[in-house]
Design an enzyme around this catalytic site. Structure first.
Site, PDB file in Angstrom:
ATOM      1  N   LYS A 157       0.880  -1.178   0.000  1.00  0.00           N
ATOM      2  CA  LYS A 157       0.000   0.000   0.000  1.00  0.00           C
ATOM      3  C   LYS A 157       0.916   1.225   0.000  1.00  0.00           C
ATOM      4  O   LYS A 157       1.240   1.781   1.051  1.00  0.00           O
ATOM      5  CB  LYS A 157      -0.916  -0.062   1.232  1.00  0.00           C
ATOM      6  CG  LYS A 157      -2.091   0.886   1.155  1.00  0.00           C
ATOM      7  CD  LYS A 157      -3.130   0.545   2.197  1.00  0.00           C
ATOM      8  CE  LYS A 157      -4.140   1.678   2.351  1.00  0.00           C
ATOM      9  NZ  LYS A 157      -4.969   1.944   1.177  1.00  0.00           N
TER      10      LYS A 157
HETATM   11  N1  PMP Z   1      -7.541  -2.055  -2.828  1.00  0.00           N
HETATM   12  C1  PMP Z   1      -7.010  -0.828  -2.732  1.00  0.00           C
HETATM   13  C2  PMP Z   1      -6.269  -0.262  -3.898  1.00  0.00           C
HETATM   14  C3  PMP Z   1      -7.161  -0.088  -1.550  1.00  0.00           C
HETATM   15  O1  PMP Z   1      -6.666   1.137  -1.449  1.00  0.00           O
HETATM   16  C4  PMP Z   1      -7.888  -0.642  -0.486  1.00  0.00           C
HETATM   17  C5  PMP Z   1      -8.070   0.145   0.788  1.00  0.00           C
HETATM   18  N2  PMP Z   1      -6.976  -0.035   1.661  1.00  0.00           N
HETATM   19  C6  PMP Z   1      -8.415  -1.933  -0.628  1.00  0.00           C
HETATM   20  C7  PMP Z   1      -8.235  -2.607  -1.814  1.00  0.00           C
HETATM   21  C8  PMP Z   1      -9.182  -2.584   0.483  1.00  0.00           C
HETATM   22  O2  PMP Z   1      -8.326  -2.859   1.555  1.00  0.00           O
HETATM   23  P1  PMP Z   1      -8.842  -2.873   3.067  1.00  0.00           P
HETATM   24  O3  PMP Z   1      -9.990  -3.812   3.127  1.00  0.00           O
HETATM   25  O4  PMP Z   1      -7.677  -3.374   3.847  1.00  0.00           O
HETATM   26  O5  PMP Z   1      -9.210  -1.475   3.422  1.00  0.00           O
END
Ligand code: PMP
Length: 311
Positions: A157
């Site tokens: 991320k």
């Molecule tokens: N994909 C992307 C590109 C994201 O930014 C997020 C948000 N963090 C997610 C998927 C979903 O991840 P999470 O469930 O951990 O928030």
């Protein structure tokens, strides 16, 4: 503009307006940062961060993938976050830890620039609007493809990587849709701009696999567990674009969007055009889990510990 009383920065609590960086911050120029998006909920047992440790683990993993040594331990970051919530007087909030390369030698080689860390929190409602969350949003497949492993590390991320999501987000908003869906470079379904995706067909669920260059969502992981506990099957596999049009139900998960149904894809209604029964079933349990109303999933509610010195 979001606001709060204080922000935690490099080991100290500073007033919101004093949490500043140099214009020569490496991450501002080259996107050399990693971050998390986390939510804290006001639960019957007090404020609780949803899967706090899982988010902190992913932050460390993202940092490691880009050779960033976080100068604090996981426990220190968790304690600082809890104290930040208490100091700001929040019961429910969104939390944004950001690890980034600060001001150092200019140029692309980042490893001699200091690793800095800030944690901000603010009160934030539903990301795609209350109406969208309840009744579903209209999405369209983006002309932009999801960044792939040949160029970056989609499983991290990382801040710079979000220009990809931003391209898709701007395109979909300008075209009048609430969300954009990115295909991977092979043409299979990958994810939303900040959400993972699930389809339901004939009571069977499927979600794209890591081979579609997804970010491994923490809510994706939780929802897979809920689905399996309910006795449904969910496959992690390649999903063809056309399957979106044939799906009975379609929804997305993410910290910001929580569980949001998609009611229309590329101008085709999904199923009846209303959130379907499996989506509703999973969502009800997931919402209970988020808000600390579920005994079964209480393991995911990391209660905010009030530090002695902040009371
Ligand atoms: N994909 C992307 C590109 C994201 O930014 C997020 C948000 N963090 C997610 C998927 C979903 O991840 P999470 O469930 O951990 O928030």
């Amino acid at each position: 503009m979001v606001s709060a009383d204080c922000v935690w920065m490099n080991g100290e609590f500073v007033a919101f307006e004093d949490a500043k960086v140099s214009v020569l911050t490496h991450a501002l120029h080259y996107g050399t940062g990693v971050f998390e998006g986390i939510r804290c909920y006001d639960t019957p047992r007090g404020p609780a961060v949803f899967r706090h440790t899982a988010h902190i683990d992913r932050l460390f993993q993202s940092a490691r993938m880009y050779f960033m040594d976080i100068p604090f331990s996981r426990d220190e970051i968790r304690a600082a976050t809890d104290e930040l919530i208490v100091r700001n007087g929040f019961r429910g909030c969104y939390i944004r830890p950001l690890v980034f390369r600060g001001a150092g030698p200019m140029g692309l080689y980042p490893l001699n620039s200091p690793v800095e860390i800030a944690i901000a929190a603010w009160e934030w409602g539903s990301y795609l609007g209350d109406e969208g969350k309840l009744n579903g949003v209209r999405a369209r497949v983006s002309s932009w493809r999801r960044i792939d492993s040949a160029s970056v590390i989609p499983a991290a991320k990382a801040t710079g990587q979000y220009l990809n999501s931003i391209n898709a987000k701007v395109e979909s908003e300008k075209a009048g849709y609430e969300e954009g869906i990115l295909l991977d470079t092979r043409g299979f379904v990958s994810e939303g701009t900040g959400e993972n995706l699930f389809i339901v067909k004939d009571s069977k669920l499927a979600t794209p696999h890591f081979t579609s260059d997804i970010l491994g969502g923490i809510n994706r992981h939780s929802v897979i567990e809920i689905i399996r506990d309910l006795g449904y099957t969910v496959e992690e596999r390649d999903i063809a674009r056309g399957e979106l049009y044939m799906a009975d139900e379609f929804f997305m998960t993410g910290t910001a969007a929580e569980l949001t149904p998609i009611r229309e894809i590329d101008d085709h209604p999904v199923g009846t055009g209303r959130p379907g029964p499996i989506t509703e079933r999973v969502r009800a349990i997931f919402e209970d889990a988020l808000h600390g109303r579920s005994e079964r999933y209480a393991k995911w509610n990391d209660l905010v510990e009030v530090p002695a010195r902040a009371t």
